[in-house]
Design an enzyme around this catalytic site. Sequence first.
Site, PDB file in Angstrom:
ATOM      1  N   LYS A 100       0.809  -1.234   0.000  1.00  0.00           N
ATOM      2  CA  LYS A 100       0.000   0.000   0.000  1.00  0.00           C
ATOM      3  C   LYS A 100       0.837   1.278   0.000  1.00  0.00           C
ATOM      4  O   LYS A 100       0.432   2.295  -0.553  1.00  0.00           O
ATOM      5  CB  LYS A 100      -0.970   0.021   1.186  1.00  0.00           C
ATOM      6  CG  LYS A 100      -0.285  -0.030   2.541  1.00  0.00           C
ATOM      7  CD  LYS A 100      -0.809  -1.133   3.392  1.00  0.00           C
ATOM      8  CE  LYS A 100       0.138  -1.420   4.530  1.00  0.00           C
ATOM      9  NZ  LYS A 100      -0.205  -2.603   5.274  1.00  0.00           N
ATOM     10  N   GLU A 124      -5.172  -5.236  -5.657  1.00  0.00           N
ATOM     11  CA  GLU A 124      -6.345  -5.585  -4.841  1.00  0.00           C
ATOM     12  C   GLU A 124      -5.973  -5.775  -3.359  1.00  0.00           C
ATOM     13  O   GLU A 124      -6.738  -5.417  -2.455  1.00  0.00           O
ATOM     14  CB  GLU A 124      -6.992  -6.869  -5.384  1.00  0.00           C
ATOM     15  CG  GLU A 124      -8.228  -7.331  -4.659  1.00  0.00           C
ATOM     16  CD  GLU A 124      -9.352  -6.302  -4.694  1.00  0.00           C
ATOM     17  OE1 GLU A 124      -9.957  -6.120  -5.737  1.00  0.00           O
ATOM     18  OE2 GLU A 124      -9.626  -5.677  -3.644  1.00  0.00           O
ATOM     19  N   VAL A 127      -5.476  -2.770  -0.088  1.00  0.00           N
ATOM     20  CA  VAL A 127      -6.497  -2.193   0.810  1.00  0.00           C
ATOM     21  C   VAL A 127      -7.446  -3.299   1.254  1.00  0.00           C
ATOM     22  O   VAL A 127      -7.965  -4.055   0.420  1.00  0.00           O
ATOM     23  CB  VAL A 127      -7.333  -1.096   0.104  1.00  0.00           C
ATOM     24  CG1 VAL A 127      -8.355  -0.501   1.065  1.00  0.00           C
ATOM     25  CG2 VAL A 127      -6.438  -0.010  -0.461  1.00  0.00           C
ATOM     26  N   GLY A 129      -6.919  -6.082   2.793  1.00  0.00           N
ATOM     27  CA  GLY A 129      -6.419  -7.471   2.745  1.00  0.00           C
ATOM     28  C   GLY A 129      -7.178  -8.303   1.734  1.00  0.00           C
ATOM     29  O   GLY A 129      -7.137  -8.054   0.531  1.00  0.00           O
ATOM     30  N   GLY A 182       1.266 -11.331  18.516  1.00  0.00           N
ATOM     31  CA  GLY A 182       1.676 -11.192  17.113  1.00  0.00           C
ATOM     32  C   GLY A 182       0.646 -10.498  16.245  1.00  0.00           C
ATOM     33  O   GLY A 182       0.788 -10.452  15.031  1.00  0.00           O
ATOM     34  N   GLU A 185       2.389  -5.120  15.248  1.00  0.00           N
ATOM     35  CA  GLU A 185       3.822  -5.113  14.927  1.00  0.00           C
ATOM     36  C   GLU A 185       4.614  -4.678  16.164  1.00  0.00           C
ATOM     37  O   GLU A 185       4.090  -3.980  17.025  1.00  0.00           O
ATOM     38  CB  GLU A 185       4.085  -4.062  13.824  1.00  0.00           C
ATOM     39  CG  GLU A 185       3.226  -4.190  12.604  1.00  0.00           C
ATOM     40  CD  GLU A 185       3.817  -5.123  11.560  1.00  0.00           C
ATOM     41  OE1 GLU A 185       4.975  -5.553  11.745  1.00  0.00           O
ATOM     42  OE2 GLU A 185       3.108  -5.423  10.595  1.00  0.00           O
ATOM     43  N   ASP A 196      -1.186   3.828   8.296  1.00  0.00           N
ATOM     44  CA  ASP A 196      -1.542   2.705   7.423  1.00  0.00           C
ATOM     45  C   ASP A 196      -2.932   2.942   6.799  1.00  0.00           C
ATOM     46  O   ASP A 196      -3.111   2.841   5.578  1.00  0.00           O
ATOM     47  CB  ASP A 196      -1.516   1.417   8.269  1.00  0.00           C
ATOM     48  CG  ASP A 196      -1.991   0.196   7.513  1.00  0.00           C
ATOM     49  OD1 ASP A 196      -1.204  -0.366   6.740  1.00  0.00           O
ATOM     50  OD2 ASP A 196      -3.160  -0.195   7.695  1.00  0.00           O
ATOM     51  N   LYS A 200      -4.315   3.672   2.778  1.00  0.00           N
ATOM     52  CA  LYS A 200      -5.395   2.876   2.179  1.00  0.00           C
ATOM     53  C   LYS A 200      -6.555   3.777   1.710  1.00  0.00           C
ATOM     54  O   LYS A 200      -7.101   3.570   0.619  1.00  0.00           O
ATOM     55  CB  LYS A 200      -5.883   1.833   3.185  1.00  0.00           C
ATOM     56  CG  LYS A 200      -4.814   0.753   3.457  1.00  0.00           C
ATOM     57  CD  LYS A 200      -5.164  -0.103   4.654  1.00  0.00           C
ATOM     58  CE  LYS A 200      -4.186  -1.240   4.857  1.00  0.00           C
ATOM     59  NZ  LYS A 200      -4.359  -1.920   6.152  1.00  0.00           N
TER      60      LYS A 200
HETATM   61  N1  HSE Z   1      -0.997  -3.638   9.814  1.00  0.00           N
HETATM   62  C1  HSE Z   1      -2.103  -3.772   8.931  1.00  0.00           C
HETATM   63  C2  HSE Z   1      -3.392  -3.917   9.755  1.00  0.00           C
HETATM   64  C3  HSE Z   1      -1.903  -4.965   8.045  1.00  0.00           C
HETATM   65  O1  HSE Z   1      -3.312  -4.073  10.980  1.00  0.00           O
HETATM   66  O2  HSE Z   1      -4.484  -3.844   9.214  1.00  0.00           O
HETATM   67  C4  HSE Z   1      -2.734  -4.984   6.811  1.00  0.00           C
HETATM   68  O3  HSE Z   1      -2.472  -3.915   5.955  1.00  0.00           O
END
Ligand code: HSE
Length: 400
Positions: A100, A124, A127, A129, A182, A185, A196, A200
């Site tokens: 992205k 695709e 944005v 997933g 997990g 991040e 993020d 998007k």
């Molecule tokens: N770090 C992003 C999220 C991953 O938590 O949605 C997917 O782009």
Amino acid sequence: MIQVAVLGYGTVGSGVVEVIEKNKQEINKKSGEALNIKYILDLRDFPGDPYEEKVVHDVEVILNDPEVKIICETMGGIKPAYDFTKRALCMGKSVCTSNKELVALHGPELIQVAHEHQCNYLFEASVGGGIPIIRPLNYSLTAERIDAITGILNGTTNYILTKMEREGADFEEVLREAQEKGYAERNPEADIEGYDACRKIAILSSLMCCRNVKYEDIYTEGIAKITPEDFVYAKSMGKTIKLLAQSKEVGGKMYAMVAPFLISIDHPLSMVNGVFNAVWVHGNMLGDSMYYGRGAGKLPTASAVVSDVVDCARHIGKVIMCFWDDEDVELTGIEEAERRFFVRVPAQKEMDALHVFERASVVEADVPGEFAFVTDQMAEKEFNEKAGQVGVISRIRIEE
Ligand code: HSE
């Protein structure tokens, strides 16, 4: 047989290989020809991996192999992904990506380069997933004039807000737990601060108006200041708090922003919980439509990348239309946007607040030492001036 290369054998890249292998029958049938992973580019070796023989460390091997027709770029980041992508497209190799950052920064340029070389740059997976949203905007909603897109576009922050709401936990505590599991991040800044989601919504907004919405122009606010008390108030108002990424066209003016909003529990986006994402689209003929699903994770994201690979395989030597010109859209500053605000002030400022904010509706909740209210509809600029006069603890915008 169509030869495919994967750049980056991390979470999404290894997912792409897994999806192509597991769903070989369906994918080959829908591609019209069998797909074969010929190379995997990574800096590392993968001893014992079933695909270890396909791993190469030099991108030139892939770029200089005329048999490779489709490349999956699952490296992320700008460098060296931009350079590899542009060179591949210039050689007529289609590129499918989940990146992205790169799409938001160089999307129109890379689409144009692809089209000049009779190949495609598809994104695709960049944005939402695994949720199909780019293809619906490009193909399915072409009869619409889309005037609003609102999304929950980040799984990490939606997971954190959902946990805070359900368990009354505070932000730092839930973030720590999400990192241990997990879900978040180690460096969660891009998620938490809304960067993020900003990239998007820049991509979706650009497709909405067929021109370029620069992510740098989008007002972006994260969720780090949201507290358990905010959820206590939200509940008493029949609302919840979500990090929304939105763009709207109102009277010829285009607005875009990312910020936490209070939304009614009757709003369709209030039901999107945990790591799920959703995108709500308003078109002038269709009205509302909503796209919901897993917005992150190895296989959902890889599935979206592979859907683009199938599309490229069906269109070897042909251009798939994508309406995203490089002309920049001028966004209207959010100071002009009108809305209501939920405000918390120290209890001793109640009279000042009621004096400055006329027609405030008081919000009753069991939070000691505070006075809380909802303002009348007003422009962000006017709100900021009034809030400055009173000295507020916090404010959250309200999405009606
Ligand atoms: N770090 C992003 C999220 C991953 O938590 O949605 C997917 O782009």
